[in-house]
Enzyme design. Structure first.
Site, PDB file in Angstrom:
ATOM      1  N   ASN A 148       7.281   3.304  17.554  1.00 37.48           N
ATOM      2  CA  ASN A 148       7.109   1.966  16.607  1.00 37.48           C
ATOM      3  C   ASN A 148       8.266   1.836  15.455  1.00 37.48           C
ATOM      4  OD1 ASN A 148       5.196   1.312  18.029  1.00 37.48           O
ATOM      5  ND2 ASN A 148       3.615   1.917  16.711  1.00 37.48           N
ATOM      6  N   TYR A 176      -0.629   2.336  12.337  1.00 33.83           N
ATOM      7  CA  TYR A 176       0.127   1.267  13.286  1.00 33.83           C
ATOM      8  C   TYR A 176       1.009   0.127  12.728  1.00 33.83           C
ATOM      9  CZ  TYR A 176       0.221  -2.426  16.649  1.00 33.83           C
ATOM     10  OH  TYR A 176       0.969  -3.402  17.373  1.00 33.83           O
TER      11      TYR A 176
END
Length: 292
Positions: free
Chosen positions: A77, A127
């Site tokens: 990510n 996240y």
């Protein structure tokens, strides 16, 4: 127009691939296999060589990790988009980059105030933080780049890692009068169909702005605050389930804990791309249940 697509084997990536292939302006879409793992570990030189050989007019990055250990999440990510930006700058600096970000980058927001792209970002966990790092790498690059900050995704084919996808699976296999356990359903979210997201990606790839580049960040969402409980009740009704939904805090998603309410302002995407969501929540839930 040739478009290179990273993450085309995932749920959203497959929708994007189909939408790009259906558009008249895109002549070729080149999916890069196993993109999430490659972007998480690839070197800039190797990736630049690949991009140079493909000569893209645009690159779409749908690769991302929603779960895993810290190395995986940060690698895919955060490091992945940064590596992609550096490789693209070296190999195809004039290609447009469209990157999928996440509403998790905002974190908790003021209740009853639709969040705009200028709102502060305060992710609540790994996240959201890793997605924000990747989005910043794209938005602060010197490339012709745009981050589509995607809110809560629903629609046919939703994976079991999402609440809607898991609930559809459990409703199909549950005793009709049994019990299905979920996390707490008190949160309010902004849901957007994967097919609407794919349409936004295609517009972001092909739209040319006469007065300059696209905005660096655009919200892609349904534009409505919907109680999660209402989504669950909609699926339960579609399934004809007569049993009981039992909430359990231990089943709450780590990605969304600490964020009680979110709704996006999508007017910037309308102005820049001519995009607004077309599929209603009711239609998305109906199609999710009808699939398969």
């Amino acid at each position: 127009m040739r478009v290179v697509l990273f993450g085309g084997t995932g749920w959203l990536g497959r929708q994007v691939l189909a939408e790009l292939n259906a558009g008249p302006e895109v002549t070729e879409v080149v999916p890069v296999p196993r993109a999430a793992a490659e972007l998480g570990t690839a070197g800039v030189g190797d990736l630049a060589g690949l991009l140079a050989s493909l000569s893209p007019d645009a690159v779409v990055n749908c690769a991302g990790a929603v779960a895993g250990d810290a190395l995986t999440m940060i690698g895919v990510n955060a490091r992945g988009p940064a590596t992609l930006c550096a490789a693209l700058a070296a190999a195809a600096p004039h290609a447009r980059l469209v990157h999928l970000g996440s509403a998790g980058e905002y974190g908790a927001v003021a209740r009853d105030v639709p969040v705009t792209e200028s709102a502060p970002t305060c992710p609540q966990g790994l996240y959201g933080a890793s997605k924000l790092a990747g989005s910043l790498a794209v938005a602060q690059s010197a490339l012709d780049a745009v981050v589509l900050r995607v809110f809560n995704v629903i629609g046919p084919g939703a994976p079991a890692t999402s609440l809607p996808g898991r609930l559809v699976h459990e409703l199909r296999t549950a005793d009709p009068a049994g019990v299905i356990r979920t996390g707490t359903l008190a949160a309010v979210r902004d849901f957007v169909d994967a097919r609407d997201i794919a349409r936004a990606v295609a517009l972001a790839v092909t739209t040319r702005c006469p007065d300059g580049a696209l905005p660096r960040v655009l919200n892609i969402a349904g534009g409505r605050a919907v109680p999660v409980r209402a989504l669950v009740e909609g699926l339960v009704e579609a399934a004809g389930f007569d049993g009981r939904i039992e909430e359990a805090a231990e089943l709450d998603s780590a990605r969304s804990s600490g964020v009680p309410w979110q709704q996006a302002d999508v007017s910037a995407a309308d102005r820049a791309l001519g995009w607004r969501p077309e599929l209603t929540l009711a239609q998305s839930l109906k199609d999710m249940w009808a699939e398969g």
